[in-house]
Write a protein that holds these residues in place. Sequence first.
Motif, PDB file in Angstrom:
ATOM      1  N   SER A   3       9.378  -1.356  -8.198  1.00 37.56           N
ATOM      2  CA  SER A   3       9.329  -1.732  -6.787  1.00 37.56           C
ATOM      3  C   SER A   3       8.828  -3.162  -6.620  1.00 37.56           C
ATOM      4  O   SER A   3       8.127  -3.695  -7.474  1.00 37.56           O
ATOM      5  CB  SER A   3       8.383  -0.811  -6.010  1.00 37.56           C
ATOM      6  N   ASP A   4       9.161  -3.748  -5.494  1.00 38.64           N
ATOM      7  CA  ASP A   4       8.676  -5.079  -5.152  1.00 38.64           C
ATOM      8  C   ASP A   4       7.263  -4.938  -4.595  1.00 38.64           C
ATOM      9  O   ASP A   4       7.054  -4.431  -3.500  1.00 38.64           O
ATOM     10  CB  ASP A   4       9.596  -5.706  -4.118  1.00 38.64           C
ATOM     11  N   LEU A   5       6.265  -5.380  -5.359  1.00 37.93           N
ATOM     12  CA  LEU A   5       4.870  -5.206  -4.953  1.00 37.93           C
ATOM     13  C   LEU A   5       4.496  -6.038  -3.735  1.00 37.93           C
ATOM     14  O   LEU A   5       3.495  -5.765  -3.079  1.00 37.93           O
ATOM     15  CB  LEU A   5       3.930  -5.541  -6.121  1.00 37.93           C
ATOM     16  N   THR A   6       5.318  -7.008  -3.393  1.00 38.49           N
ATOM     17  CA  THR A   6       5.026  -7.803  -2.190  1.00 38.49           C
ATOM     18  C   THR A   6       5.266  -6.981  -0.924  1.00 38.49           C
ATOM     19  O   THR A   6       4.855  -7.389   0.155  1.00 38.49           O
ATOM     20  CB  THR A   6       5.872  -9.094  -2.144  1.00 38.49           C
ATOM     21  N   GLN A   7       5.896  -5.835  -1.065  1.00 41.08           N
ATOM     22  CA  GLN A   7       6.186  -4.986   0.093  1.00 41.08           C
ATOM     23  C   GLN A   7       5.047  -4.010   0.418  1.00 41.08           C
ATOM     24  O   GLN A   7       5.121  -3.286   1.399  1.00 41.08           O
ATOM     25  CB  GLN A   7       7.486  -4.205  -0.130  1.00 41.08           C
ATOM     26  N   ILE A   8       4.006  -3.993  -0.403  1.00 43.40           N
ATOM     27  CA  ILE A   8       2.868  -3.114  -0.141  1.00 43.40           C
ATOM     28  C   ILE A   8       2.042  -3.725   0.985  1.00 43.40           C
ATOM     29  O   ILE A   8       1.605  -4.865   0.904  1.00 43.40           O
ATOM     30  CB  ILE A   8       2.005  -2.917  -1.402  1.00 43.40           C
ATOM     31  N   THR A   9       1.846  -2.959   2.032  1.00 35.00           N
ATOM     32  CA  THR A   9       1.155  -3.462   3.219  1.00 35.00           C
ATOM     33  C   THR A   9      -0.360  -3.300   3.088  1.00 35.00           C
ATOM     34  O   THR A   9      -0.858  -2.552   2.242  1.00 35.00           O
ATOM     35  CB  THR A   9       1.616  -2.695   4.470  1.00 35.00           C
ATOM     36  N   ASP A  10      -1.076  -3.984   3.966  1.00 32.71           N
ATOM     37  CA  ASP A  10      -2.529  -3.837   4.011  1.00 32.71           C
ATOM     38  C   ASP A  10      -2.922  -2.407   4.332  1.00 32.71           C
ATOM     39  O   ASP A  10      -3.935  -1.908   3.846  1.00 32.71           O
ATOM     40  CB  ASP A  10      -3.136  -4.778   5.047  1.00 32.71           C
ATOM     41  N   GLU A  11      -2.118  -1.714   5.149  1.00 33.20           N
ATOM     42  CA  GLU A  11      -2.413  -0.328   5.501  1.00 33.20           C
ATOM     43  C   GLU A  11      -2.373   0.567   4.263  1.00 33.20           C
ATOM     44  O   GLU A  11      -3.210   1.454   4.094  1.00 33.20           O
ATOM     45  CB  GLU A  11      -1.438   0.199   6.563  1.00 33.20           C
ATOM     46  N   ILE A  12      -1.404   0.330   3.400  1.00 37.48           N
ATOM     47  CA  ILE A  12      -1.307   1.117   2.166  1.00 37.48           C
ATOM     48  C   ILE A  12      -2.511   0.830   1.285  1.00 37.48           C
ATOM     49  O   ILE A  12      -3.128   1.745   0.734  1.00 37.48           O
ATOM     50  CB  ILE A  12       0.007   0.814   1.419  1.00 37.48           C
ATOM     51  N   LEU A  13      -2.875  -0.430   1.152  1.00 32.35           N
ATOM     52  CA  LEU A  13      -4.028  -0.777   0.321  1.00 32.35           C
ATOM     53  C   LEU A  13      -5.312  -0.168   0.874  1.00 32.35           C
ATOM     54  O   LEU A  13      -6.155   0.296   0.112  1.00 32.35           O
ATOM     55  CB  LEU A  13      -4.171  -2.296   0.224  1.00 32.35           C
TER      56      LEU A  13
END
Length: 60
Positions: free
Chosen positions: A21-31
């Motif tokens: 997956s493209d890790l740049t697509q992980i949002t602050d909400e997920i983190l």
Amino acid sequence: MATSIYEKANDLFQEVSPKGSDLTQITDEILEHVRPHLQPPQQYLDWKINHERFTEELLH
């Protein structure tokens, strides 16, 4: 056998972002959702992570 914090972190990130997956697509909400699970439990917190102990205090 106990699971290390690194294995736990890896499992959590694989749930929200499968391999390749493209890790740049992980949002602050997920983190923010994953972060409390990455903190190791501390003896002075009765072996609970900070988030669990904090939540208990709020509920009492």
